[in-house]
Write a protein that holds these residues in place. Sequence first.
Motif, short mmCIF file in Angstrom:
data_model
loop_
_atom_site.label_atom_id
_atom_site.label_comp_id
_atom_site.label_asym_id
_atom_site.label_seq_id
_atom_site.Cartn_x
_atom_site.Cartn_y
_atom_site.Cartn_z
N GLY A 116 -3.37 43.12 11.39
CA GLY A 116 -4.68 42.51 11.28
C GLY A 116 -5.11 41.65 12.43
N CYS A 117 -4.60 41.89 13.61
CA CYS A 117 -5.02 41.10 14.77
C CYS A 117 -6.43 41.54 15.16
N LYS A 118 -7.37 40.57 15.24
CA LYS A 118 -8.75 40.90 15.58
C LYS A 118 -9.18 40.32 16.92
N ALA A 119 -8.51 39.28 17.40
CA ALA A 119 -8.87 38.67 18.67
C ALA A 119 -7.63 38.04 19.26
N ASP A 120 -7.67 37.85 20.55
CA ASP A 120 -6.52 37.28 21.24
C ASP A 120 -6.77 35.80 21.48
N LYS A 121 -6.69 35.02 20.41
CA LYS A 121 -6.92 33.58 20.48
C LYS A 121 -5.57 32.89 20.45
N PRO A 122 -5.23 32.09 21.46
CA PRO A 122 -3.94 31.43 21.46
C PRO A 122 -3.75 30.57 20.23
N SER A 123 -2.53 30.50 19.75
CA SER A 123 -2.20 29.73 18.56
C SER A 123 -2.32 28.25 18.82
N GLN A 124 -2.68 27.53 17.79
CA GLN A 124 -2.66 26.08 17.83
C GLN A 124 -1.34 25.64 17.20
N ASN A 125 -0.97 24.41 17.44
CA ASN A 125 0.22 23.86 16.81
C ASN A 125 1.47 24.64 17.23
N VAL A 126 1.57 24.94 18.52
CA VAL A 126 2.64 25.78 19.04
C VAL A 126 3.36 25.07 20.17
N GLU A 127 4.65 25.26 20.21
CA GLU A 127 5.44 24.83 21.36
C GLU A 127 6.19 26.05 21.86
N ALA A 128 6.15 26.27 23.16
CA ALA A 128 6.81 27.44 23.72
C ALA A 128 7.61 27.06 24.95
N GLU A 129 8.56 27.94 25.25
CA GLU A 129 9.43 27.82 26.42
C GLU A 129 10.18 26.50 26.43
N SER A 130 10.07 25.75 27.50
CA SER A 130 10.95 24.61 27.70
C SER A 130 10.39 23.28 27.20
N THR A 131 9.37 23.31 26.31
CA THR A 131 8.86 22.05 25.82
C THR A 131 9.87 21.34 24.93
N LYS A 132 10.75 22.08 24.31
CA LYS A 132 11.89 21.51 23.58
C LYS A 132 13.10 22.26 24.10
N GLY A 133 14.15 21.54 24.43
CA GLY A 133 15.31 22.14 25.05
C GLY A 133 15.92 23.32 24.32
N ILE A 135 14.47 25.13 21.70
CA ILE A 135 13.51 25.98 21.00
C ILE A 135 12.76 26.83 22.03
N LEU A 136 12.81 28.14 21.86
CA LEU A 136 12.06 29.06 22.72
C LEU A 136 10.60 29.10 22.28
N TYR A 137 10.38 29.15 20.97
CA TYR A 137 9.01 29.22 20.43
C TYR A 137 9.00 28.56 19.06
N GLU A 138 7.93 27.83 18.78
CA GLU A 138 7.78 27.23 17.47
C GLU A 138 6.31 27.21 17.09
N ASN A 139 6.03 27.57 15.83
CA ASN A 139 4.68 27.50 15.30
C ASN A 139 4.79 26.83 13.93
N LYS A 140 4.31 25.60 13.85
CA LYS A 140 4.44 24.81 12.62
C LYS A 140 3.55 25.35 11.50
N ASN A 141 2.42 25.96 11.85
CA ASN A 141 1.54 26.52 10.81
C ASN A 141 2.23 27.62 10.02
N TYR A 142 3.08 28.39 10.68
CA TYR A 142 3.80 29.48 10.03
C TYR A 142 5.25 29.13 9.71
N ASP A 143 5.63 27.90 10.00
CA ASP A 143 7.00 27.44 9.77
C ASP A 143 7.99 28.38 10.45
N LEU A 144 7.68 28.72 11.70
CA LEU A 144 8.48 29.67 12.47
C LEU A 144 9.05 28.99 13.69
#
Length: 164
Positions: A20-37, A39-48
């Motif tokens: 169901g992807c309809k647009a390429d809108k970057p996620s909010q509430n996301v941390e990626a790569e080296s923002t946390k030592g 964690i490679l990727y985190e999305n709090k909205n999806y608890d992922l």
Amino acid sequence: MNRKSVFTLMALFSILLLVGCKADKPSQNVEAESTKGSILYENKNYDLSIKENADWKFKSDADTNNLNVILSHGKSQAIISSVSSDRTFADIKQELKASTENIEIISEENNTLSYQSTFEDAVRTDVYFKEHNKSVNLIIIFMSPVSAYEQTKPNIESLLNHIK
């Protein structure tokens, strides 16, 4: 464009359409790569969260009706997509098989589906279903050249163990 590229694009499009992807809108509430030592990727909205793993690199994410995260490792790609917990993997497998042509099913089990294209430069696709929480489940898709699959298999298993 060669057959391998066309097949890969068709498979990627089918998968994104399926979730169901309809647009390429970057996620909010996301941390990626080296923002946390660790964690490679985190999305709090999806608890992922995906723990850092030397094998995989964050490429992109989109959050419309569902979350779609793309990771890469050499010639391999992983797509992690959210689906409603109301959807069963049996239904998702049927939709995938119906929307993808020129494939040979390698294996099909309760929570996995593996197939490869029938083209000369074949691409192997492994689809995993993971119950995640009460509202969403995850579909984790790995695509890699058949010629490199045996080398890629430990990286796939490693990433599966790093997704929480």
